[in-house]
Design an enzyme around this catalytic site. Structure first.
Site: not given
Ligand code: GDP
Length: 143
Positions: A11, A51, A114, A117, A128
């Protein structure tokens, strides 16, 4: 166990921190092979589309803006149990919850920023991979 492919993204914060080589090294040391790679700056449409599953989440707009804040590096990784192996290397979404030695524990600033991805299943991975590399953008290893 079976050979799988998964979609991986470094990212904008990971690119900014100059972590491309460090992260590729971790993938390769874990036995994952890079079979497609490209750097791009996501369009609004691409970030929203990628997303779309999170559209109703409160952080959706922030997430799209973050993913468009700088270039990303997108790769396809291939190997035994590539989907779960890759997710293990990334660590939990929230770096506070991530295991020691994972990419997110070592480098992520927050639950949003973070660094990486990774696809969460083989079906998602196929979608994807097609999103970024189409039908013929993956380059199988011949040696
Ligand atoms: P991943 O599969 O571990 O990437 O997590 P998810 O699919 O749940 O979320 C996608 C991305 O959204 C994450 O990698 C973070 O960059 C972002 N994200 C997830 N949860 C949160 C949250 O509670 N707050 C914010 N600001 N960003 C989030």
């Amino acid at each position: 166990m079976s050979v799988e492919r998964t979609l991986s993204i470094i990212k904008p914060d990971g690119v900014e921190k100059n972590l491309i080589g460090e992260i590729y090294g971790r993938f390769e040391k874990a036995g994952l092979e890079i079979v497609a790679a490209r750097m791009l700056h996501l369009s609004q449409e691409q970030a929203e589309g990628f997303y779309a599953v999170h559209k109703e989440r409160p952080f959706y707009n922030d997430l799209v803006n973050y993913m468009r804040s700088g270039p990303v590096v997108v790769q396809v990784l291939e190997g035994e149990s590539a989907v779960s192996k890759h997710r293990e290397l990334l660590g939990a979404t929230n770096p506070d919850d991530a295991d020691p030695g994972t990419i997110r524990k070592d480098f992520a600033a927050s639950i949003e920023e973070n660094v990486v991805h990774g696809s969460d299943g083989t079906d998602t991975a196929a979608e994807e991979i097609a999103f970024f590399f189409g039908d013929d953008g993956v380059c199988p290893r011949t040696r």
